[in-house]
Design a protein around this motif. Sequence first.
Motif, PDB file in Angstrom:
ATOM      1  N   ALA A   2       0.842  -1.213   0.143  1.00 21.57           N
ATOM      2  CA  ALA A   2       0.005   0.224   0.181  1.00 21.57           C
ATOM      3  C   ALA A   2       0.955   1.359   0.109  1.00 21.57           C
ATOM      4  CB  ALA A   2      -0.985   0.018   1.173  1.00 21.57           C
TER       5      ALA A   2
ATOM      6  N   THR B 103      -7.948  -9.656  -0.485  1.00 24.32           N
ATOM      7  CA  THR B 103      -9.350  -9.404   0.142  1.00 24.32           C
ATOM      8  C   THR B 103      -9.580 -10.636   1.116  1.00 24.32           C
ATOM      9  OG1 THR B 103     -10.361 -10.621  -1.654  1.00 24.32           O
ATOM     10  CG2 THR B 103     -10.324  -8.053  -1.753  1.00 24.32           C
TER      11      THR B 103
ATOM     12  N   LEU C 208      -1.311  -0.818  -4.114  1.00 31.02           N
ATOM     13  CA  LEU C 208      -2.617  -0.271  -3.544  1.00 31.02           C
ATOM     14  C   LEU C 208      -2.220   1.067  -3.327  1.00 31.02           C
ATOM     15  CD1 LEU C 208      -3.521  -3.003  -0.757  1.00 31.02           C
ATOM     16  CD2 LEU C 208      -4.708  -2.637  -2.979  1.00 31.02           C
TER      17      LEU C 208
ATOM     18  N   PHE D 202      -6.204  -1.297  -6.929  1.00 24.50           N
ATOM     19  CA  PHE D 202      -5.278  -2.325  -6.827  1.00 24.50           C
ATOM     20  C   PHE D 202      -4.918  -2.729  -8.474  1.00 24.50           C
ATOM     21  CE2 PHE D 202      -5.122  -6.777  -7.821  1.00 24.50           C
ATOM     22  CZ  PHE D 202      -4.261  -7.548  -6.694  1.00 24.50           C
TER      23      PHE D 202
ATOM     24  N   ALA E 190      -6.339 -10.487  -6.471  1.00 24.06           N
ATOM     25  CA  ALA E 190      -7.335  -9.667  -5.702  1.00 24.06           C
ATOM     26  C   ALA E 190      -7.663 -10.573  -4.683  1.00 24.06           C
ATOM     27  CB  ALA E 190      -7.926  -8.773  -6.628  1.00 24.06           C
TER      28      ALA E 190
ATOM     29  N   TRP F 109      -9.787   1.184  -2.291  1.00 18.27           N
ATOM     30  CA  TRP F 109      -8.573   1.347  -2.602  1.00 18.27           C
ATOM     31  C   TRP F 109      -8.486   0.709  -4.108  1.00 18.27           C
ATOM     32  CZ3 TRP F 109      -4.079   2.698   0.341  1.00 18.27           C
ATOM     33  CH2 TRP F 109      -4.446   2.733   1.669  1.00 18.27           C
TER      34      TRP F 109
ATOM     35  N   ARG G 109     -11.055  -1.809  -8.133  1.00 18.95           N
ATOM     36  CA  ARG G 109     -11.480  -1.139  -6.965  1.00 18.95           C
ATOM     37  C   ARG G 109     -11.772  -2.256  -5.948  1.00 18.95           C
ATOM     38  NH1 ARG G 109     -12.791   2.974 -10.706  1.00 18.95           N
ATOM     39  NH2 ARG G 109     -12.230   5.059  -9.637  1.00 18.95           N
TER      40      ARG G 109
ATOM     41  N   CYS H  46       1.773  -6.014  -6.143  1.00 22.83           N
ATOM     42  CA  CYS H  46       0.568  -5.712  -6.312  1.00 22.83           C
ATOM     43  C   CYS H  46       0.553  -4.406  -5.503  1.00 22.83           C
ATOM     44  CB  CYS H  46      -0.153  -6.825  -5.529  1.00 22.83           C
ATOM     45  SG  CYS H  46      -0.510  -8.464  -6.547  1.00 22.83           S
TER      46      CYS H  46
END
Length: 296
Positions: A73, A148, A182, A163, A144, A161, A251, A180
């Motif tokens: 992130a 999650t 964010l 992604f 993803a 966020w 998203r 990956c």
Amino acid sequence: MPLVDVFAWMVWMEALFEWLSEMEWQRVFPELVGKAAGVLLGIAISWWVLFRKRLRYLDRLRRGDSDELLFQAHYLLPVDGDQGPDGTVLLLFRNVAPRRTIDDAYDNPSARETLRQLARATTLNAPIVPTEGRVGFEILNDAASILTGWLATSSMPRKVWLFCMTCEDRNVVRKECIRCFLFQEDELLRFADWSWCRKHVRVERPWHWLRVVTLHRIACYHQDEQIALPAALDRSIPFVDDQRQHRRIMRLALGICESEVATSEPCQVDWDDKEPVLVQRGVLMSSPTPSSPPAG
């Protein structure tokens, strides 16, 4: 020694001499030497294979070559207490989930090989993994889903966020792996303005300047994607469309900690020194025209 034992010993010796006299000595030595040589050769080959394997692992470690998936992130912290449009910000990025290897993340061998091929196709100018079609969509969607799933039980408030899967240029980054990314959409869009990146973005480490370039190219791609892929496209996924076209920036609603802190003083990048290298590698650095409002 008792007479019986002497007799038994003599019988045993006689049988031994008889067995030795009947043996085909012309075959014993070649077979013995051949088998011994085969055993020694097998040991040598096994040792060489293991040694070479160890050397390859060591070489990969030195080169930073990795099949890992990292989930990172990005945050913008104000410098000198000002995060306005003209304020200076510090770029941070942090891992928000445990790392995994490609083999661990994808149980389908075809998906693994496809992802590795797509990752090798990225460049510093186009860092987003170029997924396309149904296979590409499933690869992106699985990554993803992994994220999650890890953050499903997070106690942090959920926010939207953006992604995407990236693989920064494997000729310039320190660690070669699939990252990956964010980021908050409003913060990402600010990176679309290269002049803003030059003037207002600081980094934690001197070599993090590459991440600024990567975010700039992702922000430009995100703007283009919003225009190229109409909202109607989303309504056809995943029921009837073959995902020949799909959004590479997704998203996600995630609960991620937003109270990050810096680990070092902000470092200013000498872009006058870096930009010639970027131009040589074909990286496009663009800014809005004076008549257009700045991104973000």
